[in-house]
Motif scaffolding. Structure first.
Motif, PDB file in Angstrom:
ATOM      1  N   TYR A   1       0.863  -1.172   0.000  1.00  0.00           N
ATOM      2  CA  TYR A   1       0.000   0.000   0.000  1.00  0.00           C
ATOM      3  C   TYR A   1       0.901   1.225   0.000  1.00  0.00           C
ATOM      4  O   TYR A   1       2.079   1.150   0.312  1.00  0.00           O
TER       5      TYR A   1
ATOM      6  N   THR B   1      -0.408   7.774   0.937  1.00  0.00           N
ATOM      7  CA  THR B   1      -1.814   7.898   1.308  1.00  0.00           C
ATOM      8  C   THR B   1      -2.083   7.293   2.681  1.00  0.00           C
ATOM      9  O   THR B   1      -2.922   7.771   3.416  1.00  0.00           O
ATOM     10  N   GLY B   2      -1.378   6.239   3.042  1.00  0.00           N
ATOM     11  CA  GLY B   2      -1.573   5.613   4.342  1.00  0.00           C
ATOM     12  C   GLY B   2      -2.672   4.567   4.313  1.00  0.00           C
ATOM     13  O   GLY B   2      -3.429   4.427   3.347  1.00  0.00           O
ATOM     14  N   ILE B   3      -2.738   3.812   5.392  1.00  0.00           N
ATOM     15  CA  ILE B   3      -3.725   2.740   5.522  1.00  0.00           C
ATOM     16  C   ILE B   3      -5.073   3.346   5.885  1.00  0.00           C
ATOM     17  O   ILE B   3      -5.182   4.111   6.841  1.00  0.00           O
ATOM     18  N   ARG B   4      -6.100   2.979   5.137  1.00  0.00           N
ATOM     19  CA  ARG B   4      -7.432   3.518   5.369  1.00  0.00           C
ATOM     20  C   ARG B   4      -8.270   2.549   6.187  1.00  0.00           C
ATOM     21  O   ARG B   4      -8.075   1.327   6.128  1.00  0.00           O
ATOM     22  N   THR B   5      -9.223   3.098   6.930  1.00  0.00           N
ATOM     23  CA  THR B   5     -10.128   2.295   7.734  1.00  0.00           C
ATOM     24  C   THR B   5     -10.910   1.331   6.841  1.00  0.00           C
ATOM     25  O   THR B   5     -11.352   1.693   5.756  1.00  0.00           O
TER      26      THR B   5
ATOM     27  N   THR C   1      -9.779  -1.496   5.434  1.00  0.00           N
ATOM     28  CA  THR C   1      -8.963  -2.326   4.544  1.00  0.00           C
ATOM     29  C   THR C   1      -8.396  -3.522   5.316  1.00  0.00           C
ATOM     30  O   THR C   1      -8.332  -3.505   6.546  1.00  0.00           O
TER      31      THR C   1
ATOM     32  N   ALA D   1      -5.656  -2.412   7.585  1.00  0.00           N
ATOM     33  CA  ALA D   1      -6.139  -1.749   8.801  1.00  0.00           C
ATOM     34  C   ALA D   1      -6.563  -2.765   9.853  1.00  0.00           C
ATOM     35  O   ALA D   1      -6.325  -2.578  11.055  1.00  0.00           O
TER      36      ALA D   1
ATOM     37  N   MET E   1      -0.874   5.209   9.082  1.00  0.00           N
ATOM     38  CA  MET E   1      -2.315   5.384   8.906  1.00  0.00           C
ATOM     39  C   MET E   1      -2.622   6.636   8.095  1.00  0.00           C
ATOM     40  O   MET E   1      -1.925   7.652   8.197  1.00  0.00           O
ATOM     41  N   HIS E   2      -3.668   6.555   7.288  1.00  0.00           N
ATOM     42  CA  HIS E   2      -4.194   7.747   6.613  1.00  0.00           C
ATOM     43  C   HIS E   2      -4.634   8.744   7.680  1.00  0.00           C
ATOM     44  O   HIS E   2      -5.173   8.356   8.721  1.00  0.00           O
TER      45      HIS E   2
ATOM     46  N   ALA F   1      -7.170  10.549   8.065  1.00  0.00           N
ATOM     47  CA  ALA F   1      -8.571  10.400   8.463  1.00  0.00           C
ATOM     48  C   ALA F   1      -8.794   9.175   9.348  1.00  0.00           C
ATOM     49  O   ALA F   1      -9.807   9.076  10.033  1.00  0.00           O
ATOM     50  N   ALA F   2      -7.856   8.225   9.314  1.00  0.00           N
ATOM     51  CA  ALA F   2      -7.996   6.994  10.093  1.00  0.00           C
ATOM     52  C   ALA F   2      -7.159   7.011  11.360  1.00  0.00           C
ATOM     53  O   ALA F   2      -7.241   6.077  12.164  1.00  0.00           O
TER      54      ALA F   2
END
Length: 403
Positions: A8, A12-16, A18, A21, A140-141, A143-144
């Protein structure tokens, strides 16, 4: 050995939601759970240790305070180690060695030997908490991040509860050494879970092991006034929280309560409320913003501490619950705030400095609280920790002004 990049984007980072995550949530929940279980399983044992080794309550508290004190100082170095060797290897090694040291404390016959083992434990455990926070901040993204940090803190809350509650109940039927062995085995199992489940770092970049670079990375977060206030918050909040729990056990064993050890241990079930608070705080932060959410959590914590004043379980029990709910909510917000504000290239160091204040509060105020209680009684202890919460609210107001 360098860590291989995961599938990934670090940009952008890991999104909630996925698969990555979910793996992060599982691994760091287990890490937070075992870290706090290993660190705090001795807290309900303090009265038993005082009796077994013929020491005063304030001296018995050293079994916890030495661990947190050495942990707080060692955290300042853990960020540098994680910059050199990688986030995941440092976390796994830290947890495994700390679990082995916990097993060793179960067979040490002398009080000073036990304190030495707990001090060494504090040094080795330092490789996990700050690095875990840095890992989330990097992987982490945005937002997450608050949700992921909340889940990590929730694991910490549950581990703190399980370590205290299971140990406190078990010692009514088994020697305290047996409970310590159980905590150590749990830590070994958690280190395996982190090794198997945690994705390797995408946002980590190896840094050379030059002292000058390490010192500059450690100094960078201190240049930000907002981060300095958050580091102070860690000291104030944890100092107040751990002091109440340290001596509440002693208080409930004495008149007018006269409760058995296994019943006293049940107060640690309040950590379930802390788990709920930290896992849901991300949604409140999105609605109210960090300053308002954190101030509300500190006020709830203060109300809970005030309710412990009467000699009545009808007041003390809900008071402990509210204090725990408020503390873990405030700690979760502060942890996410530190990760969000941390300078690029100094995320691990920012987390280390926050946790330095956090565990130094546990160590210094945790021991000093025993002296306050002995001299001024429970009312004096509540007054001292209440003053610390007033300072915390003042710091939040300054943080809100700084933006």
């Amino acid at each position: 050995m360098a860590e291989s990049p995961p599938p990934y984007s670090a940009m952008t980072g890991i999104r909630t939601g996925t698969p990555e995550a979910r793996r992060v949530s599982l691994a760091l929940f287990a890490a937070g759970f075992s870290t706090f279980a290993l660190l705090y399983h001795v807290q309900p044992l303090l009265p038993l240790l005082a009796d077994a080794f013929h020491v005063a309550p304030a001296e018995a508290a050293l079994a916890l305070s030495l661990a947190t004190g050495f942990l707080s100082v060692s955290l300042l170095l853990s960020g540098a180690l994680a910059d050199i060797f990688g986030r995941k290897p440092v976390m796994v090694a830290s947890l495994a060695i700390s679990a082995l040291l916990t097993l060793v404390t179960a067979i040490i016959p002398s009080w000073h030997g036990l304190l030495l083992a707990r001090a060494l434990f504090g040094v080795t455990l330092a490789g996990l908490p700050a690095v875990a926070m840095a890992y989330l901040g990097e992987e982490m993204h945005p937002a997450a991040l608050d949700r992921a940090m909340g889940l990590y803190v929730a694991g910490s809350a549950m581990g703190g509860m399980a370590g205290r509650l299971v140990t406190g109940v078990a010692v009514d039927f088994l020697p305290w050494q047996a409970a310590t062995v159980g905590a150590g085995l749990l830590g070994l199992a958690a280190s395996f879970a982190v090794w198997r489940s945690l994705p390797v770092s995408a946002g980590w970049v190896r840094r050379p092991s030059r002292p000058g670079l390490m010192l500059r990375a450690l100094a960078a977060p201190l240049a930000d006034g907002r981060l300095r206030l958050l580091f102070i918050q860690g000291f104030l909040l944890m100092g107040a929280f751990i002091t109440i729990f340290n001596y509440m056990g002693f208080r409930l064993l004495l008149p007018p309560f006269d409760l058995p050890q296994s019943v006293v241990a049940l107060i640690f079930s309040a950590y379930l409320l802390g788990m709920g608070s930290s896992s849901s705080i991300g949604r409140l932060t999105a609605l109210w913003g960090r300053p308002r959410t954190m101030a509300a959590a500190v006020l709830v914590m203060g109300l809970g501490i005030a309710l412990t004043l009467p000699d009545s379980l009808y007041a003390v029990v809900p008071g402990i619950g509210l204090m725990t709910f408020g503390f873990f909510g405030a700690h979760s917000v502060a942890s996410g705030w530190v990760s969000a504000l941390a300078p690029t290239g100094a995320k691990a160091q920012s987390s280390s400095l926050y946790l330095f204040g956090y565990y130094m509060g546990s160590s210094l105020v945790g021991v000093a609280g025993g002296v306050v209680w002995a001299v001024l009684g429970w009312g004096g202890l509540v007054a001292v920790v209440g003053a610390m919460l007033v300072l915390s609210l003042t710091a939040i107001r300054l943080l809100a002004r700084k933006g």
